[in-house]
Design a protein around this motif. Structure first.
Motif, short mmCIF file in Angstrom:
data_model
loop_
_atom_site.label_atom_id
_atom_site.label_comp_id
_atom_site.label_asym_id
_atom_site.label_seq_id
_atom_site.Cartn_x
_atom_site.Cartn_y
_atom_site.Cartn_z
N ARG A 1 0.85 -1.18 0.00
CA ARG A 1 0.00 0.00 0.00
C ARG A 1 0.89 1.24 0.00
N ALA A 2 0.60 2.18 -0.89
CA ALA A 2 1.41 3.39 -0.99
C ALA A 2 0.50 4.61 -1.00
N LEU A 3 0.97 5.70 -0.41
CA LEU A 3 0.23 6.95 -0.37
C LEU A 3 0.86 7.96 -1.32
N PHE A 4 0.02 8.70 -2.03
CA PHE A 4 0.48 9.70 -2.98
C PHE A 4 -0.28 11.01 -2.75
N ASP A 5 0.31 12.11 -3.18
CA ASP A 5 -0.31 13.42 -2.99
C ASP A 5 -1.55 13.61 -3.84
N TRP B 1 -4.62 11.94 12.20
CA TRP B 1 -3.71 10.82 12.41
C TRP B 1 -3.16 10.79 13.83
N ALA C 1 -0.55 8.76 -8.27
CA ALA C 1 -0.75 7.34 -7.97
C ALA C 1 -0.94 6.54 -9.26
N ALA D 1 -9.27 7.17 -2.90
CA ALA D 1 -8.93 8.35 -2.12
C ALA D 1 -8.90 8.02 -0.64
N VAL D 2 -7.98 8.66 0.10
CA VAL D 2 -7.90 8.48 1.55
C VAL D 2 -8.59 9.67 2.20
N ASP E 1 -9.73 12.58 4.82
CA ASP E 1 -9.02 13.36 5.82
C ASP E 1 -9.17 12.70 7.18
N THR E 2 -8.05 12.55 7.89
CA THR E 2 -8.05 11.85 9.17
C THR E 2 -7.15 12.58 10.15
N GLU F 1 -4.25 11.76 -7.20
CA GLU F 1 -4.66 10.58 -7.96
C GLU F 1 -3.78 10.42 -9.20
#
Length: 248
Positions: free
Chosen positions: A4-8, A42, A13, A36-37, A39-40, A10
């Protein structure tokens, strides 16, 4: 295996996935999903995963954002960070239980020199100091752990000497090492050689299936015995450990 990878964005990605799947060696790889992730918060999410940890009914590890339990008499304030040791892992809990039990059986006025070898967050050294040890040293090969231990000691109002392993000197009433079986095996002469006559060598980071391996590695220096077990991990202790010079 799943990556799993996160990108700024779409677009970033999608570009990464396209380039990855185009590689000659990517046969068999597939893109499972692209989403899309939301807003959290964290920080709040991380904090929610760490609650106060009971070591004994009166001894607790409490993150800074939690209130102290009413029954707690001895408390270590400790937040998760870069260095290992928050009290949640079985190996750490067993070491802390051993410290609490041993100090309850000895006079508070009796001097106690302690070495925490591979200190991580400094939690074992801090626990020893809070339980009455008056000369405590915490050492680690990782400079980040040294700085973390120093900061955590200050937060908890105790004084411990923090440094790299070569700063440890002489013999100690307790030598505590919560690392892993392989480095503990390699360190057998060094760790046993730091134990004062009549002192205790306390080792953790050992799976129950590795007990015989550790017992054999330390046999020339000390008679290790299993003192506690927790979730497949074992705590091994030798009391009155002797160095080769002592035996000679």
């Amino acid at each position: 295996s799943t990556l799993r990878a996160l990108f700024d964005s779409e677009a970033a990605a999608t570009e990464a996935a396209t380039l990855l799947l185009a590689q000659d060696w990517a046969h068999g790889l597939r893109l499972e999903s692209l989403r899309a992730v939301p807003d959290t918060d964290w920080v709040r999410l991380t904090q929610s995963q760490f609650a106060p940890v009971e070591i004994t009914p009166s001894f607790w590890i409490v993150p800074s954002w939690h209130a102290t339990p009413a029954q707690a008499e001895t408390v270590i304030r400790l937040d998760p960070g870069l260095a290992f040791g928050t009290g949640t892992h079985p190996t750490t809990r067993m070491c802390l239980r051993w410290i609490a039990l041993e100090t309850s059986q000895r006079p508070r006025s009796q001097r106690l020199r302690v070495l925490d070898y591979g200190c991580g967050s400094g939690i074992l050294a801090i626990a020893a100091a809070l339980h009455g040890a008056n000369d405590v040293e915490a050492v680690d090969i990782d400079p980040t752990s040294v700085e973390t231990s120093r900061a955590n000691a200050a937060i908890n109002g105790v004084t411990i000497a923090c440094g790299l392993p070569d700063t440890a000197h002489g013999r100690y009433d307790w030598v505590l090492a919560n690392i892993l079986a392989k480095p503990l095996t390699l360190l057998a002469p060094l760790l046993a050689g730091r134990v004062a006559p009549g002192g205790s060598l306390v080792l953790a980071g050992i799976l129950e299936r590795q007990v015989d391996e550790l017992r054999a590695a330390y046999a020339p220096f000390a008679a290790l015995a299993v003192a506690d077990c927790d979730e497949g991990w074992a705590l091994m202790v030798a009391t009155g450990a002797a160095t080769p010079q002592d035996r000679a």
